[in-house]
Design an enzyme around this catalytic site. Sequence first.
Site, PDB file in Angstrom:
ATOM      1  NE  ARG A 195      -3.737  -2.035   2.722  1.00  0.00           N
ATOM      2  CZ  ARG A 195      -3.494  -3.150   3.383  1.00  0.00           C
ATOM      3  NH1 ARG A 195      -2.292  -3.339   3.934  1.00  0.00           N
ATOM      4  NH2 ARG A 195      -4.412  -4.084   3.524  1.00  0.00           N
ATOM      5  CB  ILE A 196       3.716   2.276   2.152  1.00  0.00           C
ATOM      6  CG1 ILE A 196       2.902   2.212   3.440  1.00  0.00           C
ATOM      7  CG2 ILE A 196       4.710   3.442   2.194  1.00  0.00           C
ATOM      8  CD1 ILE A 196       3.707   1.812   4.662  1.00  0.00           C
ATOM      9  CG  ASP A 198       6.252  -6.929  -4.823  1.00  0.00           C
ATOM     10  OD1 ASP A 198       6.069  -8.169  -4.801  1.00  0.00           O
ATOM     11  OD2 ASP A 198       5.676  -6.152  -4.044  1.00  0.00           O
ATOM     12  CB  ALA A 217       9.622  -1.472   5.596  1.00  0.00           C
ATOM     13  NE  ARG A 218       6.879  -3.383  11.629  1.00  0.00           N
ATOM     14  CZ  ARG A 218       5.994  -2.419  11.358  1.00  0.00           C
ATOM     15  NH1 ARG A 218       6.411  -1.312  10.741  1.00  0.00           N
ATOM     16  NH2 ARG A 218       4.730  -2.571  11.678  1.00  0.00           N
ATOM     17  CG  ASP A 233      10.313   6.609  10.754  1.00  0.00           C
ATOM     18  OD1 ASP A 233      10.596   7.554  11.523  1.00  0.00           O
ATOM     19  OD2 ASP A 233       9.209   6.015  10.774  1.00  0.00           O
ATOM     20  CD  GLU A 240      11.672   1.067  15.784  1.00  0.00           C
ATOM     21  OE1 GLU A 240      11.918   1.555  14.675  1.00  0.00           O
ATOM     22  OE2 GLU A 240      10.609   0.494  16.080  1.00  0.00           O
ATOM     23  CG  HIS A 245       8.556   3.404  14.355  1.00  0.00           C
ATOM     24  ND1 HIS A 245       8.787   2.071  14.583  1.00  0.00           N
ATOM     25  CD2 HIS A 245       7.495   3.440  13.503  1.00  0.00           C
ATOM     26  CE1 HIS A 245       7.913   1.336  13.908  1.00  0.00           C
ATOM     27  NE2 HIS A 245       7.116   2.148  13.243  1.00  0.00           N
TER      28      HIS A 245
END
Length: 325
Positions: free
Chosen positions: A155-156, A175, A235-236, A259, A264, A283
Amino acid sequence: MTAENVPQVFPPEVMARLRETVDIDPALVVQDFGDPAARATLAGTEILITGWGCPPIDADVLRAAPRLRAVLHAAGSVKHMITPECWERGLLVSSAAAANALPVAEYTLAMILVTGKDLVAARERYRARRTFGPFGIIPATGNFGRRVGVVGASRIGRRLIELLRPFDFEVSLADPYADEATAKELGVRLRPLDDLLRTSDVVTIHAPETPQTRHLIGRRELALMPDASVLVNTARGSLVDTDALVDEVRTGRIGAVLDVTEPEPLPPDSPLLDLPNVFVTPHLAGSQGNEVHRLGLTVVEELERLLRGEGLVHGVDRATLERTA
């Protein structure tokens, strides 16, 4: 969900619309399904509205909620809370992940534009020197014709591609689930990941966190990136090998905008917090401030559709959950 988030996610006008639609007690906010107040209410609950802080909806919860038929999540991922028993019950599940994707894509666009002008490093130099040289053109900067590689048609990722269209970028996509028809629809060039890394001035990650994507960007992949390129991760943190990234950015060959990190938050002595070619934020690319209102509004609109007998626009299905955020 956590009680402090309710007035943020459902401001007065959104809560009023919610109360006009269903029988709900806005004061009943629970984080533990074992709470006596929750147990008493679950017996008659048909629709569960959830958010950050919701525990798993397991077999015990489902036994306590025999009439439950839908879960509407006023946040992003539902992986942590939707159990196999939910699918076996046949619950309808919806998520506001699409609403949360919008500010993340906007943050990413901003970072792409900012790094293209070398603003982060230029600001650091200005702060250190307290002056700058005569005005002139800096050859190694600019966003005209800049090559942007998007990793993940999530989506992002898709929203970011939309936001990039008005600018003079060359956009590629990597992808494993996308095909040429998808790339044509999005107006991008589909490339294998290695090829995208070699040919992008900016690589921005929008893939989900799965066992297969852990350290998707490692030492070998970072080495493929061109000199002066930038890695953006919203993302992560687990998708990037932190040790490998530290070694690479320490050389000054590439830069990074992070981010999310692994771990984290970062340790206080992490070099990533001090290097001038690395920009780290805590984040916050996702919904903040008034952007959070969009999550509640998404749930209310989904609820209204559900009660009209229409299909869910933001429904989550079991088949794709494992390969989405």
